[in-house]
Motif scaffolding. Structure first.
Motif, mmCIF file in Angstrom:
data_model
loop_
_atom_site.group_PDB
_atom_site.id
_atom_site.type_symbol
_atom_site.label_atom_id
_atom_site.label_comp_id
_atom_site.label_asym_id
_atom_site.label_seq_id
_atom_site.Cartn_x
_atom_site.Cartn_y
_atom_site.Cartn_z
ATOM 1 N N VAL A 1 -7.328 -4.723 9.317
ATOM 2 C CA VAL A 1 -8.630 -4.220 8.871
ATOM 3 C C VAL A 1 -8.463 -2.958 8.035
ATOM 4 C CG1 VAL A 1 -10.775 -3.149 9.680
ATOM 5 C CG2 VAL A 1 -9.976 -5.278 10.727
ATOM 6 N N ARG A 2 -7.599 -2.069 8.474
ATOM 7 C CA ARG A 2 -7.421 -0.799 7.765
ATOM 8 C C ARG A 2 -6.681 -0.986 6.447
ATOM 9 N NH1 ARG A 2 -6.513 2.693 13.359
ATOM 10 N NH2 ARG A 2 -8.653 2.330 14.047
ATOM 11 N N LEU A 3 -5.700 -1.870 6.424
ATOM 12 C CA LEU A 3 -4.981 -2.142 5.175
ATOM 13 C C LEU A 3 -5.885 -2.826 4.156
ATOM 14 C CD1 LEU A 3 -1.605 -3.277 6.737
ATOM 15 C CD2 LEU A 3 -1.877 -1.378 5.121
ATOM 16 N N ARG B 1 0.818 -1.221 0.000
ATOM 17 C CA ARG B 1 0.000 0.000 0.000
ATOM 18 C C ARG B 1 0.848 1.266 0.000
ATOM 19 N NH1 ARG B 1 -4.107 0.238 -2.421
ATOM 20 N NH2 ARG B 1 -3.162 -1.593 -3.391
ATOM 21 N N LYS B 2 2.017 1.224 0.640
ATOM 22 C CA LYS B 2 2.819 2.440 0.752
ATOM 23 C C LYS B 2 3.995 2.491 -0.212
ATOM 24 C CE LYS B 2 4.987 5.642 3.977
ATOM 25 N NZ LYS B 2 5.169 6.054 5.373
ATOM 26 N N PHE B 3 4.654 1.372 -0.415
ATOM 27 C CA PHE B 3 5.901 1.374 -1.187
ATOM 28 C C PHE B 3 5.827 0.597 -2.500
ATOM 29 C CE2 PHE B 3 7.079 1.723 3.349
ATOM 30 C CZ PHE B 3 7.692 2.959 3.328
ATOM 31 N N GLY C 1 -8.748 0.805 -3.307
ATOM 32 C CA GLY C 1 -7.697 1.223 -4.235
ATOM 33 C C GLY C 1 -6.942 2.449 -3.769
ATOM 34 N N VAL C 2 -6.831 2.621 -2.438
ATOM 35 C CA VAL C 2 -6.178 3.798 -1.860
ATOM 36 C C VAL C 2 -4.771 3.417 -1.401
ATOM 37 C CG1 VAL C 2 -6.251 5.521 -0.018
ATOM 38 C CG2 VAL C 2 -8.377 4.754 -1.117
ATOM 39 N N ARG C 3 -3.799 4.252 -1.730
ATOM 40 C CA ARG C 3 -2.426 4.034 -1.273
ATOM 41 C C ARG C 3 -2.129 4.947 -0.083
ATOM 42 N NH1 ARG C 3 0.742 0.738 -3.760
ATOM 43 N NH2 ARG C 3 0.293 0.015 -5.866
ATOM 44 N N ILE C 4 -1.149 4.549 0.707
ATOM 45 C CA ILE C 4 -0.723 5.348 1.853
ATOM 46 C C ILE C 4 0.272 6.387 1.353
ATOM 47 C CG2 ILE C 4 0.465 5.317 4.075
ATOM 48 C CD1 ILE C 4 -0.424 2.383 4.339
ATOM 49 N N PRO C 5 -0.008 7.673 1.555
ATOM 50 C CA PRO C 5 0.948 8.704 1.119
ATOM 51 C C PRO C 5 2.286 8.525 1.816
ATOM 52 C CG PRO C 5 -1.170 9.676 1.732
ATOM 53 C CD PRO C 5 -1.194 8.256 2.194
ATOM 54 N N ARG C 6 3.355 8.639 1.063
ATOM 55 C CA ARG C 6 4.667 8.467 1.671
ATOM 56 C C ARG C 6 5.119 9.704 2.428
ATOM 57 N NH1 ARG C 6 5.077 5.426 -2.928
ATOM 58 N NH2 ARG C 6 5.883 7.123 -4.205
#
Length: 223
Positions: free
Chosen positions: A197-199, A153-155, A206-211
């Motif tokens: 649950v959150r991941l 999700r992040k990288f 389809g949401v990514r974690i902002p770096r």
């Protein structure tokens, strides 16, 4: 290394105690079990479990009312380094049960559900060491590693050279998980369940974690 799915086929055929065949049956739909162990040290071959906790997750509900906790009287000394981490002394676990008495109840609690954890491979290896003498197989459950979900999700789309931080603290911060006190088996299992649950919610949307900062918090309910 033999793939876990191949081991599963072999173990299903070589199960020593047929009363445990339920472990190969699919668990209830959309249920997983978040699991964590505290141990006498980090050597899988020499060290033993001192506490273990497991919590069921159904959809986006973390079922704290359906949990498993046990204190084990280990057959190994707790190392000084381990005490500094989980703060459990020999006297704190002296009244615990022998692990051989705990494992059957744990197996019936998790059933065939997938297991969720943070660096889960270590916890499963520690449990497998106790399961093998009982039923002659390792845990056949599918394993879900939250640090892998977080990395994706992040990288997953990060350019080469990006600094990757997969620490528990970084994941809690990005996923807005409250600090409940790490290195307590139940707390770690609960925080890991929240992260899962959150991941999963982020992936489904389809949401990514902002770096560059924390992400928004999807809803998870406790019950």
């Amino acid at each position: 290394m033999v793939p876990r799915w191949a081991k599963r086929l072999f173990h299903q055929a070589s199960l020593g105690d047929q009363s445990y065949r339920f472990m190969f049956q699919p668990g209830p739909k959309d249920e997983v079990v978040s699991i964590d162990c505290e141990t006498t040290g980090l050597d899988v071959h020499r060290d033993r479990i001192v506490t273990i906790a497991a919590i069921k997750v159904r959809g986006n509900r973390i079922l704290t009312s359906e949990s498993f906790e046990a204190v084990v009287r280990p057959e190994a000394r707790i190392s000084v380094d381990a005490m500094k981490v989980h703060r459990l002394r020999e006297m704190d676990v002296a009244d615990g049960s022998r692990v051989q008495a705990i494992i059957p109840a744990l197996l019936r609690f998790i059933g065939g559900r997938p297991l969720v954890g943070y660096y889960l491979e270590f916890d499963v290896a520690m449990i497998d060491k106790e399961v093998l003498p009982l039923i002659q197989i390792e845990l056949p459950n599918r394993m879900i590693e939250v640090s892998k979900l977080y990395y994706e999700r992040k990288f997953g789309d990060a350019p080469p050279g990006t600094t990757v931080d997969l620490s528990f603290a970084a994941m809690m911060r990005d996923l807005d998980v409250p600090e409940l006190g790490q290195h307590d088996a139940f707390n770690d299992a609960l925080m890991t369940a929240m992260m899962f649950v959150r991941l999963r919610d982020l992936k489904q949307r389809g949401v990514r974690i902002p770096r560059e900062g924390p992400t928004t918090k999807p809803q998870a309910t406790l019950g």
